[in-house]
Design a protein around this motif. Sequence first.
Motif, PDB file in Angstrom:
ATOM      1  N   UNK A  97       0.905  -1.312   0.356  1.00  0.00           N
ATOM      2  CA  UNK A  97      -0.141   0.303  -0.268  1.00  0.00           C
ATOM      3  C   UNK A  97       0.829   1.232  -0.286  1.00  0.00           C
ATOM      4  N   UNK A  98      -0.033   1.686  -0.454  1.00  0.00           N
ATOM      5  CA  UNK A  98       1.074   3.864  -0.210  1.00  0.00           C
ATOM      6  C   UNK A  98       1.950   4.041   1.007  1.00  0.00           C
ATOM      7  N   UNK A  99       0.828   3.824   1.869  1.00  0.00           N
ATOM      8  CA  UNK A  99       0.855   4.240   3.491  1.00  0.00           C
ATOM      9  C   UNK A  99       1.962   3.433   3.779  1.00  0.00           C
ATOM     10  N   UNK A 100       2.102   2.366   2.768  1.00  0.00           N
ATOM     11  CA  UNK A 100       3.134   1.581   4.104  1.00  0.00           C
ATOM     12  C   UNK A 100       4.475   2.598   3.973  1.00  0.00           C
ATOM     13  N   UNK A 101       5.829   2.003   5.378  1.00  0.00           N
ATOM     14  CA  UNK A 101       6.825   2.623   5.416  1.00  0.00           C
ATOM     15  C   UNK A 101       8.039   2.464   4.728  1.00  0.00           C
ATOM     16  N   UNK A 102       8.044   1.469   4.778  1.00  0.00           N
ATOM     17  CA  UNK A 102       9.352   1.225   2.819  1.00  0.00           C
ATOM     18  C   UNK A 102       8.914   2.266   2.067  1.00  0.00           C
ATOM     19  N   UNK A 103       7.539   2.405   1.705  1.00  0.00           N
ATOM     20  CA  UNK A 103       6.941   2.732  -0.120  1.00  0.00           C
ATOM     21  C   UNK A 103       7.294   4.102   0.530  1.00  0.00           C
TER      22      UNK A 103
END
Length: 222
Positions: A97-103
């Motif tokens: 998802x876009x709110x993932x930490x890695x992203x």
Amino acid sequence: MTTPERPPVPRETAAGGDAGTDGGDANGGGVPVLTGGGAAPEKARRFWSVRRIPAALLAAAVLGGAGLLLYDVAAVRADRDAMSWRRELADGLATRPLDDTAVLVGAAVAVLLGVWLLVLAATPGLRAVLPMRRTHPDLRAGLDREAAAFALRDRAMEVSGVQSVKVRVGRSKVAVRAVSHFRPLDDVRADVESVLGDGVEELGLARPPALTVRVDRPSTKG
């Protein structure tokens, strides 16, 4: 019988050129010399850095990434399996998802890198070189800040009563800190300001920096 008066000779004809110039030699030859209202010296701009290190790092990164991607695409076209890192990257971009930490971390790094490159592209750099006044359109000159500091320091050391001097030259300010072991501090400060004021003007900088002088007594510690 009276002779009519001869009309006055125009100034540009008598001077051998346009108004506002003086003629050359007595025979009317030579190059005209401006007597006033001439063109002002061309504005001196800061020197631009070639930025070899950032450009080399960016070129190496782009070349390495493009070469590796091209090799992997060619390998897939040759009926070979794609590299594991590319499969994992494609799966991660498709599933995370876009709110993932890695992203978010990756996006922040990309933004900071882009801003850094834009700043490098839009700013001159070479802060250590001060542009000098331009008196000829085909000639540009610059003065190293350390060289300017050494020149001003040598002049300040010639003032009577000065024991040591520290000079820091910036783009808009020259900070001087002197130590005086005799003479009143106000007198020493006035002499240093006078000498260095002339020194700053003689440097020939396009934007003469402001001068601040501080004079103290030697430290009694130890």
